[in-house]
Design an enzyme around this catalytic site. Structure first.
Site, PDB file in Angstrom:
ATOM      1  N   TYR A  34      65.312  54.280 112.297  1.00  0.00           N
ATOM      2  CA  TYR A  34      66.762  54.668 112.456  1.00  0.00           C
ATOM      3  C   TYR A  34      66.701  56.427 112.658  1.00  0.00           C
ATOM      4  CZ  TYR A  34      69.945  50.811 110.916  1.00  0.00           C
ATOM      5  OH  TYR A  34      70.835  49.639 110.967  1.00  0.00           O
ATOM      6  N   ARG A  75      55.432  49.785  81.918  1.00  0.00           N
ATOM      7  CA  ARG A  75      54.763  51.148  82.215  1.00  0.00           C
ATOM      8  C   ARG A  75      54.194  51.534  81.324  1.00  0.00           C
ATOM      9  NH1 ARG A  75      59.369  52.901  86.783  1.00  0.00           N
ATOM     10  NH2 ARG A  75      60.770  52.117  85.725  1.00  0.00           N
ATOM     11  N   ALA A  96      63.716  56.199  98.418  1.00  0.00           N
ATOM     12  CA  ALA A  96      63.008  56.444  97.308  1.00  0.00           C
ATOM     13  C   ALA A  96      61.750  55.493  97.680  1.00  0.00           C
ATOM     14  CB  ALA A  96      63.543  55.952  96.194  1.00  0.00           C
ATOM     15  N   SER A 135      65.522  49.402  93.362  1.00  0.00           N
ATOM     16  CA  SER A 135      64.472  48.228  93.534  1.00  0.00           C
ATOM     17  C   SER A 135      63.755  48.016  92.125  1.00  0.00           C
ATOM     18  CB  SER A 135      63.222  49.033  94.569  1.00  0.00           C
ATOM     19  OG  SER A 135      62.237  48.178  94.290  1.00  0.00           O
ATOM     20  N   LYS A 184      63.297  41.721  99.178  1.00  0.00           N
ATOM     21  CA  LYS A 184      64.812  41.772  99.689  1.00  0.00           C
ATOM     22  C   LYS A 184      65.220  43.006  99.584  1.00  0.00           C
ATOM     23  CE  LYS A 184      67.864  38.265  99.318  1.00  0.00           C
ATOM     24  NZ  LYS A 184      68.658  37.144  98.523  1.00  0.00           N
ATOM     25  N   LYS A 204      58.047  48.618 100.227  1.00  0.00           N
ATOM     26  CA  LYS A 204      58.282  50.128 100.424  1.00  0.00           C
ATOM     27  C   LYS A 204      57.680  50.524 101.532  1.00  0.00           C
ATOM     28  CE  LYS A 204      60.248  51.090  96.705  1.00  0.00           C
ATOM     29  NZ  LYS A 204      61.592  51.847  96.442  1.00  0.00           N
ATOM     30  N   TYR A 225      55.648  44.699  96.345  1.00  0.00           N
ATOM     31  CA  TYR A 225      56.476  46.010  96.344  1.00  0.00           C
ATOM     32  C   TYR A 225      55.829  47.109  97.235  1.00  0.00           C
ATOM     33  CZ  TYR A 225      57.482  50.505  93.726  1.00  0.00           C
ATOM     34  OH  TYR A 225      58.190  51.741  93.116  1.00  0.00           O
ATOM     35  N   THR A 245      56.551  58.611  87.134  1.00  0.00           N
ATOM     36  CA  THR A 245      57.538  59.681  86.587  1.00  0.00           C
ATOM     37  C   THR A 245      57.909  58.998  85.238  1.00  0.00           C
ATOM     38  OG1 THR A 245      58.539  60.478  88.796  1.00  0.00           O
ATOM     39  CG2 THR A 245      59.948  60.746  86.811  1.00  0.00           C
TER      40      THR A 245
HETATM   41  P1  NAD Z   1      64.599  51.089  87.769  1.00  0.00           P
HETATM   42  O1  NAD Z   1      64.220  49.575  87.536  1.00  0.00           O
HETATM   43  O2  NAD Z   1      64.924  51.704  86.249  1.00  0.00           O
HETATM   44  O3  NAD Z   1      66.009  51.029  88.562  1.00  0.00           O
HETATM   45  C1  NAD Z   1      66.171  50.377  89.528  1.00  0.00           C
HETATM   46  C2  NAD Z   1      67.786  50.037  89.761  1.00  0.00           C
HETATM   47  O4  NAD Z   1      67.807  49.469  90.941  1.00  0.00           O
HETATM   48  C3  NAD Z   1      68.039  49.386  88.345  1.00  0.00           C
HETATM   49  O5  NAD Z   1      69.272  49.795  87.904  1.00  0.00           O
HETATM   50  C4  NAD Z   1      68.425  47.964  89.149  1.00  0.00           C
HETATM   51  O6  NAD Z   1      69.387  47.216  88.472  1.00  0.00           O
HETATM   52  C5  NAD Z   1      68.803  48.310  90.463  1.00  0.00           C
HETATM   53  N1  NAD Z   1      68.706  47.205  91.559  1.00  0.00           N
HETATM   54  C6  NAD Z   1      67.605  46.396  91.865  1.00  0.00           C
HETATM   55  N2  NAD Z   1      68.087  45.482  92.809  1.00  0.00           N
HETATM   56  C7  NAD Z   1      69.268  45.786  93.154  1.00  0.00           C
HETATM   57  C8  NAD Z   1      70.036  45.008  94.172  1.00  0.00           C
HETATM   58  N3  NAD Z   1      69.671  44.133  94.872  1.00  0.00           N
HETATM   59  N4  NAD Z   1      71.303  45.984  94.155  1.00  0.00           N
HETATM   60  C9  NAD Z   1      71.770  46.657  93.301  1.00  0.00           C
HETATM   61  N5  NAD Z   1      71.021  47.202  92.757  1.00  0.00           N
HETATM   62  C10 NAD Z   1      69.670  46.901  92.433  1.00  0.00           C
HETATM   63  O7  NAD Z   1      63.689  51.882  88.258  1.00  0.00           O
HETATM   64  P2  NAD Z   1      63.322  53.436  88.370  1.00  0.00           P
HETATM   65  O8  NAD Z   1      61.934  53.812  87.891  1.00  0.00           O
HETATM   66  O9  NAD Z   1      64.420  54.154  88.175  1.00  0.00           O
HETATM   67  O10 NAD Z   1      62.869  53.467  89.967  1.00  0.00           O
HETATM   68  C11 NAD Z   1      64.111  53.602  91.093  1.00  0.00           C
HETATM   69  C12 NAD Z   1      63.455  53.971  92.581  1.00  0.00           C
HETATM   70  O11 NAD Z   1      62.353  54.800  92.639  1.00  0.00           O
HETATM   71  C13 NAD Z   1      62.837  52.650  92.954  1.00  0.00           C
HETATM   72  O12 NAD Z   1      63.233  52.191  94.368  1.00  0.00           O
HETATM   73  C14 NAD Z   1      61.327  52.875  92.730  1.00  0.00           C
HETATM   74  O13 NAD Z   1      60.684  52.181  93.586  1.00  0.00           O
HETATM   75  C15 NAD Z   1      61.160  54.316  92.941  1.00  0.00           C
HETATM   76  N6  NAD Z   1      60.040  54.948  92.257  1.00  0.00           N
HETATM   77  C16 NAD Z   1      60.077  55.218  90.927  1.00  0.00           C
HETATM   78  C17 NAD Z   1      59.195  55.657  90.406  1.00  0.00           C
HETATM   79  C18 NAD Z   1      58.742  55.922  88.976  1.00  0.00           C
HETATM   80  O14 NAD Z   1      57.850  56.295  88.394  1.00  0.00           O
HETATM   81  N7  NAD Z   1      59.857  55.789  88.275  1.00  0.00           N
HETATM   82  C19 NAD Z   1      57.768  55.934  91.186  1.00  0.00           C
HETATM   83  C20 NAD Z   1      57.830  55.494  92.534  1.00  0.00           C
HETATM   84  C21 NAD Z   1      59.057  55.135  92.856  1.00  0.00           C
END
Ligand code: NAD
Length: 331
Positions: free
Chosen positions: A173, A200, A128, A89, A105, A163, A159, A189
């Site tokens: 599920y 960010r 996540a 995402s 999506k 979620k 967003y 994070t």
């Molecule tokens: P990021 O953007 O670095 O990683 C997301 C990855 O998902 C990317 O590699 C992207 O290419 C891939 N992606 C997106 N849409 C896709 C699709 N349709 N098919 C296949 N791959 C797809 O973000 P992140 O910081 O690593 O976050 C990862 C997850 O953790 C997310 O779901 C985010 O909501 C959640 N999250 C992260 C944080 C944070 O602080 N980093 C906090 C809360 C939640």
């Protein structure tokens, strides 16, 4: 060696995991830590916001496979799967505001497809989720039983509501199909492999400080965030993955600080001479954010252990090395 989970839903041996979004910031660290625990990893990513660069160092490791695919189309992984970590995402406000439909999506169709796969394979599934499900919170710190304060038609709704829908679908599920699911609500994070230009605060401030440009603080900088170093977050997520718990469980560091303090700290740590500049506050920006992490401690025995000063130093060092190598622009 394979990792065995707790007893409530029967002992599960985890030999092979699928990580969606595995080429992203958190996903790439998860892939690496799973391989370190001798778990085979299939990484699914369409590189929308991630990059194969993030997992290049894993390509030669036995048991690692990277497959380019958009999980909103379909998900197919041949062979047995014991664990699905659904991390795909867009996650930074800049990314999801630029790609609102893709974000909705992947939160809806992507979650449906990956839950379907986990159910069919009899795998443990971890979603996540995010502290953003609490929106602009009216309860502080945020406990998992707080329902949140989200504006569905505000810009961040794409967003937050994606979620919230993912959480509802994951729960459905579990209750109606018996899938072994868990939900982690991850708080801010930071660490190596964030994109300097992802918008960010931490990578933006570090990039600005390292290149001597002003640090752009939103509003008056009094809004707070609680920041967790990536190694701690990943340890918490994997503790959840190897447990039978449904959650939701907050994974975050209660170390709360104002955005202005964070900017000043990064100026100090980088030894920069950058000034601080105030810019408009984004619409619906949460005023406060801090996890109540009691549930994670009680259920998973997890607590963050990396002090923010150390985590920030390690992150600054990584960005500085990337800049020297010409691998990133300074935000
Ligand atoms: P990021 O953007 O670095 O990683 C997301 C990855 O998902 C990317 O590699 C992207 O290419 C891939 N992606 C997106 N849409 C896709 C699709 N349709 N098919 C296949 N791959 C797809 O973000 P992140 O910081 O690593 O976050 C990862 C997850 O953790 C997310 O779901 C985010 O909501 C959640 N999250 C992260 C944080 C944070 O602080 N980093 C906090 C809360 C939640």
């Amino acid at each position: 060696m394979a990792v065995r989970t707790g007893p409530a839903r029967g002992v599960r041996t985890i030999r092979r995991a699928v990580v969606t979004g595995g080429a992203g910031f958190l996903g790439s660290h998860l892939c690496e830590h799973l391989l370190d625990r001798s778990v085979e990893v299939v990484c699914l990513d369409n590189f929308l916001t991630g990059s194969p660069e993030n997992v290049r160092h894993l390509m030669e490791r036995p048991g690692f496979r990277l497959l380019r695919c958009d999980i909103t189309d379909y998900v197919h992984v041949p062979g047995p799967v014991d664990l699905v970590l659904h991390f795909a995402s867009p996650a930074s406000p800049l990314d999801y505001l630029r790609m609102p439909i893709e974000t909705l999506k992947v939160g809806s169709l992507g979650t449906l497809h990956t839950l379907g796969m986990a159910h069919e394979k009899g795998a443990r599934y971890v979603l996540a989720s995010t502290s953003e499900v609490y929106g602009d919170p009216l309860q502080h710190p945020q406990r998992e039983d707080y329902w949140g304060n989200v504006n569905p038609v505000g810009p961040r709704g794409v967003y937050d509501e994606a979620k919230r829908f993912s959480e509802a679908l994951t729960t459905a599920y579990r209750t109606s199909r018996g899938t072994d699911t868990g939900i982690v609500r991850i708080f801010n994070t930071y660490g190596p492999r964030m994109r300097a230009d992802d918008g960010r605060a931490i990578p933006a401030f570090i990039g600005q400080a390292l290149s001597g440009r002003p640090l752009t603080v939103a509003g008056d900088g009094s809004q707070t965030r609680s920041i967790c170093f990536v190694d701690d977050t990943v340890r918490g997520i994997l503790a959840m993955a190897f447990s039978p718990h449904a959650g939701p469980v907050n994974i975050g560091n209660p170390d709360e600080l104002s955005m202005l303090r964070l900017a000043e700290w990064i100026v100090e740590l980088t030894g920069s001479r950058s000034a601080i500049e105030f810019i408009d506050l984004p619409v619906d920006d949460p005023k406060v954010r801090r996890p109540d992490s009691t549930r994670a401690e009680q259920l998973l025995g997890w607590a963050p252990s990396v002090p923010s000063e150390e985590g920030l130093r390690r992150t600054v060092a990584w960005f500085a090395a990337q800049l020297r190598a010409g691998a990133v622009r300074a935000g």
